[in-house]
Design a protein around this motif. Structure first.
Motif, PDB file in Angstrom:
ATOM      1  N   PHE A  49       0.838  -1.153   0.029  1.00 51.74           N
ATOM      2  CA  PHE A  49      -0.255   0.052   0.032  1.00 51.74           C
ATOM      3  C   PHE A  49       0.855   1.296   0.078  1.00 51.74           C
ATOM      4  O   PHE A  49       0.526   2.157  -0.468  1.00 51.74           O
ATOM      5  CB  PHE A  49      -0.711   0.293   1.301  1.00 51.74           C
ATOM      6  CG  PHE A  49      -1.822   1.298   1.467  1.00 51.74           C
ATOM      7  CD1 PHE A  49      -3.125   1.405   0.444  1.00 51.74           C
ATOM      8  CD2 PHE A  49      -1.464   2.255   2.146  1.00 51.74           C
ATOM      9  CE1 PHE A  49      -3.707   2.355   0.499  1.00 51.74           C
ATOM     10  CE2 PHE A  49      -2.327   3.436   1.991  1.00 51.74           C
ATOM     11  CZ  PHE A  49      -3.517   3.440   1.208  1.00 51.74           C
ATOM     12  N   TYR A  50       1.958   1.306   0.785  1.00 53.29           N
ATOM     13  CA  TYR A  50       2.748   2.429   1.124  1.00 53.29           C
ATOM     14  C   TYR A  50       4.159   2.370  -0.062  1.00 53.29           C
ATOM     15  O   TYR A  50       4.990   3.240   0.274  1.00 53.29           O
ATOM     16  CB  TYR A  50       3.100   2.629   2.566  1.00 53.29           C
ATOM     17  CG  TYR A  50       2.066   3.368   3.241  1.00 53.29           C
ATOM     18  CD1 TYR A  50       1.748   4.576   2.999  1.00 53.29           C
ATOM     19  CD2 TYR A  50       1.346   2.545   4.232  1.00 53.29           C
ATOM     20  CE1 TYR A  50       0.742   5.223   3.705  1.00 53.29           C
ATOM     21  CE2 TYR A  50       0.624   3.273   5.043  1.00 53.29           C
ATOM     22  CZ  TYR A  50       0.244   4.495   4.703  1.00 53.29           C
ATOM     23  OH  TYR A  50      -0.944   5.235   5.443  1.00 53.29           O
ATOM     24  N   SER A 118      -6.473   9.563   0.568  1.00 50.04           N
ATOM     25  CA  SER A 118      -5.775   9.870  -0.980  1.00 50.04           C
ATOM     26  C   SER A 118      -5.317  11.226  -1.284  1.00 50.04           C
ATOM     27  O   SER A 118      -6.275  12.302  -0.980  1.00 50.04           O
ATOM     28  CB  SER A 118      -6.808   9.185  -2.015  1.00 50.04           C
ATOM     29  OG  SER A 118      -7.424   8.189  -1.859  1.00 50.04           O
ATOM     30  N   THR A 123      -4.266   8.517  -7.085  1.00 48.12           N
ATOM     31  CA  THR A 123      -3.957   7.607  -6.013  1.00 48.12           C
ATOM     32  C   THR A 123      -5.269   7.191  -5.508  1.00 48.12           C
ATOM     33  O   THR A 123      -5.282   6.134  -5.154  1.00 48.12           O
ATOM     34  CB  THR A 123      -3.372   8.363  -5.022  1.00 48.12           C
ATOM     35  OG1 THR A 123      -3.697   9.762  -4.745  1.00 48.12           O
ATOM     36  CG2 THR A 123      -1.558   8.584  -5.098  1.00 48.12           C
ATOM     37  N   GLU A 126      -6.135   4.183  -7.441  1.00 46.57           N
ATOM     38  CA  GLU A 126      -5.340   3.051  -7.239  1.00 46.57           C
ATOM     39  C   GLU A 126      -5.497   2.340  -5.809  1.00 46.57           C
ATOM     40  O   GLU A 126      -5.459   1.387  -5.535  1.00 46.57           O
ATOM     41  CB  GLU A 126      -3.867   3.435  -7.028  1.00 46.57           C
ATOM     42  CG  GLU A 126      -3.094   3.644  -8.555  1.00 46.57           C
ATOM     43  CD  GLU A 126      -1.739   4.275  -8.153  1.00 46.57           C
ATOM     44  OE1 GLU A 126      -1.054   4.147  -7.441  1.00 46.57           O
ATOM     45  OE2 GLU A 126      -1.267   5.003  -9.367  1.00 46.57           O
ATOM     46  N   GLU A 127      -5.690   3.552  -4.603  1.00 47.39           N
ATOM     47  CA  GLU A 127      -5.870   2.894  -3.238  1.00 47.39           C
ATOM     48  C   GLU A 127      -7.376   2.346  -3.175  1.00 47.39           C
ATOM     49  O   GLU A 127      -7.388   1.160  -2.486  1.00 47.39           O
ATOM     50  CB  GLU A 127      -5.737   4.073  -2.525  1.00 47.39           C
ATOM     51  CG  GLU A 127      -4.253   4.812  -2.491  1.00 47.39           C
ATOM     52  CD  GLU A 127      -4.115   5.816  -1.713  1.00 47.39           C
ATOM     53  OE1 GLU A 127      -3.073   6.245  -1.334  1.00 47.39           O
ATOM     54  OE2 GLU A 127      -4.922   6.469  -1.167  1.00 47.39           O
ATOM     55  N   TYR A 130      -6.790  -1.359  -4.516  1.00 53.13           N
ATOM     56  CA  TYR A 130      -6.054  -1.915  -3.796  1.00 53.13           C
ATOM     57  C   TYR A 130      -6.870  -2.956  -2.651  1.00 53.13           C
ATOM     58  O   TYR A 130      -6.488  -3.873  -2.338  1.00 53.13           O
ATOM     59  CB  TYR A 130      -4.929  -1.228  -2.807  1.00 53.13           C
ATOM     60  CG  TYR A 130      -3.696  -2.009  -2.238  1.00 53.13           C
ATOM     61  CD1 TYR A 130      -2.747  -2.439  -3.146  1.00 53.13           C
ATOM     62  CD2 TYR A 130      -3.525  -2.147  -0.936  1.00 53.13           C
ATOM     63  CE1 TYR A 130      -1.887  -3.140  -2.648  1.00 53.13           C
ATOM     64  CE2 TYR A 130      -2.614  -2.961  -0.489  1.00 53.13           C
ATOM     65  CZ  TYR A 130      -1.613  -3.361  -1.305  1.00 53.13           C
ATOM     66  OH  TYR A 130      -0.736  -4.040  -0.775  1.00 53.13           O
TER      67      TYR A 130
END
Ligand code: CMP
Length: 139
Positions: A49-50, A118, A123, A126-127, A130
């Motif tokens: 994630f990071y 976000s 992002t 994407e997040e 995820y």
């Protein structure tokens, strides 16, 4: 425009039983919770994630913390949801966060700062992807 953003209530906050208080701040600001689940990330999931922060000096500490307990992952929807969520959260460092923000009122430190949101449309996409399948997001 109506947007979606990804939000996460971090282990320092779930540990202190602050989930409801934080959700109330988000909803009171006009954000709608269109997906939500409580999870306990593995170290590898936190690292994935990071991943954008992997060269940072705090990366290990960050992933250790994020996999140290439950988090609540969410998709928020609303007018300008990305910016609005960032406004309600306040600055990353609680010492710099404005009065009345989540981090000002609840965060313990720059690392244990209660929430993540976000930082932009790419992002956010994407997040969300995820953690959530398209069928889990119900607007
Ligand atoms: P978040 O929005 O989740 O994105 C990356 C996180 O790294 C950030 O919030 C902080 O919690 C954390 N972070 C940023 N700077 C530091 C730091 N100097 N020490 C520890 N953690 C940090």
């Amino acid at each position: 425009a109506i947007e979606r953003t990804f939000s996460m209530i971090k282990p320092d906050a779930t540990k202190r039983n602050l989930t409801g208080k934080i959700v109330d701040r988000l909803e009171s600001a006009g954000l709608r919770v269109v997906a939500q689940k409580r999870i306990w990330m593995s170290r590898r999931e936190a690292e994935g994630f990071y991943a954008v922060h992997k060269e940072r000096p705090f990366f290990d500490e960050l992933c250790e913390f994020m996999s140290s307990g439950p988090t609540v992952v969410q998709v928020l929807e609303g007018e300008n949801a990305i910016a609005k969520n960032r406004e309600v959260m306040g600055a990353t460092n609680p010492a710099e966060a404005a009065e009345g923000t989540i981090r000002k009122d609840f965060a313990e430190s720059i690392g244990e700062n209660s929430v993540h949101g976000s930082d932009g449309p790419d992002t956010a996409k994407e997040e969300i992807a995820y953690f959530f399948a398209a069928t889990e997001v119900v607007g």
